[in-house]
Design a protein around this motif. Structure first.
Motif, PDB file in Angstrom:
ATOM      1  N   GLY A  51       0.815  -1.220   0.000  1.00  0.00           N
ATOM      2  CA  GLY A  51       0.000   0.000   0.000  1.00  0.00           C
ATOM      3  C   GLY A  51       0.840   1.257   0.000  1.00  0.00           C
ATOM      4  N   LEU A  52       1.885   1.251   0.803  1.00  0.00           N
ATOM      5  CA  LEU A  52       2.767   2.427   0.850  1.00  0.00           C
ATOM      6  C   LEU A  52       3.455   2.661  -0.485  1.00  0.00           C
ATOM      7  N   SER A  53       3.828   1.578  -1.167  1.00  0.00           N
ATOM      8  CA  SER A  53       4.489   1.759  -2.463  1.00  0.00           C
ATOM      9  C   SER A  53       3.539   2.365  -3.488  1.00  0.00           C
ATOM     10  N   ASN A  54       2.237   2.171  -3.315  1.00  0.00           N
ATOM     11  CA  ASN A  54       1.267   2.802  -4.210  1.00  0.00           C
ATOM     12  C   ASN A  54       1.082   4.280  -3.895  1.00  0.00           C
ATOM     13  N   LEU A  55       1.365   4.671  -2.668  1.00  0.00           N
ATOM     14  CA  LEU A  55       1.132   6.059  -2.251  1.00  0.00           C
ATOM     15  C   LEU A  55       2.333   6.976  -2.466  1.00  0.00           C
ATOM     16  N   VAL A  56       3.503   6.410  -2.707  1.00  0.00           N
ATOM     17  CA  VAL A  56       4.712   7.242  -2.808  1.00  0.00           C
ATOM     18  C   VAL A  56       5.299   7.126  -4.199  1.00  0.00           C
ATOM     19  N   PRO A  57       5.299   8.126  -5.004  1.00  0.00           N
ATOM     20  CA  PRO A  57       4.456   9.317  -4.951  1.00  0.00           C
ATOM     21  C   PRO A  57       3.090   8.994  -5.524  1.00  0.00           C
ATOM     22  N   PRO A  58       2.050   9.707  -5.102  1.00  0.00           N
ATOM     23  CA  PRO A  58       0.702   9.438  -5.617  1.00  0.00           C
ATOM     24  C   PRO A  58       0.560   9.971  -7.039  1.00  0.00           C
ATOM     25  N   ASN A  60      -1.879   8.575  -9.518  1.00  0.00           N
ATOM     26  CA  ASN A  60      -3.238   8.547 -10.055  1.00  0.00           C
ATOM     27  C   ASN A  60      -4.206   8.037  -8.989  1.00  0.00           C
ATOM     28  N   VAL A  61      -5.479   8.210  -9.254  1.00  0.00           N
ATOM     29  CA  VAL A  61      -6.530   7.899  -8.281  1.00  0.00           C
ATOM     30  C   VAL A  61      -6.524   6.423  -7.925  1.00  0.00           C
ATOM     31  N   LYS A  62      -6.393   5.554  -8.911  1.00  0.00           N
ATOM     32  CA  LYS A  62      -6.443   4.116  -8.661  1.00  0.00           C
ATOM     33  C   LYS A  62      -5.323   3.693  -7.711  1.00  0.00           C
ATOM     34  N   LEU A  63      -4.116   4.171  -7.945  1.00  0.00           N
ATOM     35  CA  LEU A  63      -2.997   3.795  -7.075  1.00  0.00           C
ATOM     36  C   LEU A  63      -3.203   4.306  -5.650  1.00  0.00           C
ATOM     37  N   VAL A  64      -3.723   5.511  -5.506  1.00  0.00           N
ATOM     38  CA  VAL A  64      -3.957   6.064  -4.168  1.00  0.00           C
ATOM     39  C   VAL A  64      -5.008   5.238  -3.430  1.00  0.00           C
ATOM     40  N   LEU A  65      -6.126   4.960  -4.094  1.00  0.00           N
ATOM     41  CA  LEU A  65      -7.183   4.175  -3.449  1.00  0.00           C
ATOM     42  C   LEU A  65      -6.724   2.745  -3.166  1.00  0.00           C
ATOM     43  N   ASP A  66      -5.989   2.141  -4.101  1.00  0.00           N
ATOM     44  CA  ASP A  66      -5.435   0.808  -3.854  1.00  0.00           C
ATOM     45  C   ASP A  66      -4.465   0.836  -2.679  1.00  0.00           C
ATOM     46  N   GLY A  67      -3.654   1.880  -2.600  1.00  0.00           N
ATOM     47  CA  GLY A  67      -2.709   2.003  -1.501  1.00  0.00           C
ATOM     48  C   GLY A  67      -3.405   2.086  -0.154  1.00  0.00           C
ATOM     49  N   PHE A  68      -4.415   2.945  -0.060  1.00  0.00           N
ATOM     50  CA  PHE A  68      -5.181   3.045   1.186  1.00  0.00           C
ATOM     51  C   PHE A  68      -5.860   1.721   1.529  1.00  0.00           C
ATOM     52  N   SER A  69      -6.395   1.055   0.508  1.00  0.00           N
ATOM     53  CA  SER A  69      -7.072  -0.226   0.746  1.00  0.00           C
ATOM     54  C   SER A  69      -6.110  -1.288   1.252  1.00  0.00           C
ATOM     55  N   HIS A  70      -4.930  -1.374   0.647  1.00  0.00           N
ATOM     56  CA  HIS A  70      -3.938  -2.355   1.106  1.00  0.00           C
ATOM     57  C   HIS A  70      -3.530  -2.081   2.555  1.00  0.00           C
ATOM     58  N   ILE A  71      -3.287  -0.826   2.867  1.00  0.00           N
ATOM     59  CA  ILE A  71      -2.903  -0.469   4.236  1.00  0.00           C
ATOM     60  C   ILE A  71      -4.029  -0.812   5.203  1.00  0.00           C
TER      61      ILE A  71
END
Length: 124
Positions: A51-58, A60-71
């Protein structure tokens, strides 16, 4: 950097961290310094790393939401397995509905944020 290269970088970073961690755990287990039973209880941390790897750096929307969901799922699994704050799978399932609702609320907000940032940086 194109979006495809950014996603490749994220996957490579995530898998590199995960494989390094698993390798260190096997090495410590083989040397007798650590036992798998102790480490296995922390497997949800792998979801948090993903999840953190999807958030850094954010990017697009899909990666941010996937990152939050994984976390979220990593934390939920860990809390439910370890009964932190008295949570179990039986009494904490409403958190899944809350996460789903938060995701639905965040999606249009994040889409607007990314569109406005793109327009700002493109000079429109």
């Amino acid at each position: 950097m194109s979006n495809e290269n950014g996603q490749h970088w994220r996957k490579q970073l995530s898998w590199g961290i995960i494989l390094t961690g698993v390798g260190v755990a096997f090495l410590l287990d083989r040397s007798g310094a650590l036992h798998w039973g102790t480490i296995w209880r922390y497997w949800p941390a792998l979801l948090v790393v993903a999840g953190l790897s999807n958030l850094v750096p954010p990017t697009n929307v899909k990666l941010v939401l996937d990152g939050f969901s994984h976390i979220f799922f990593g934390a939920w699994f860990y809390c439910s397995f370890e009964h932190i704050w008295g949570l179990t799978f039986g009494n904490s399932w409403p958190l899944l509905l809350i996460m789903w609702g938060v995701t639905l609320v965040l999606k249009p907000l994040l889409e607007n944020y990314f569109v406005s940032n793109k327009e700002h940086y493109d000079g429109k």
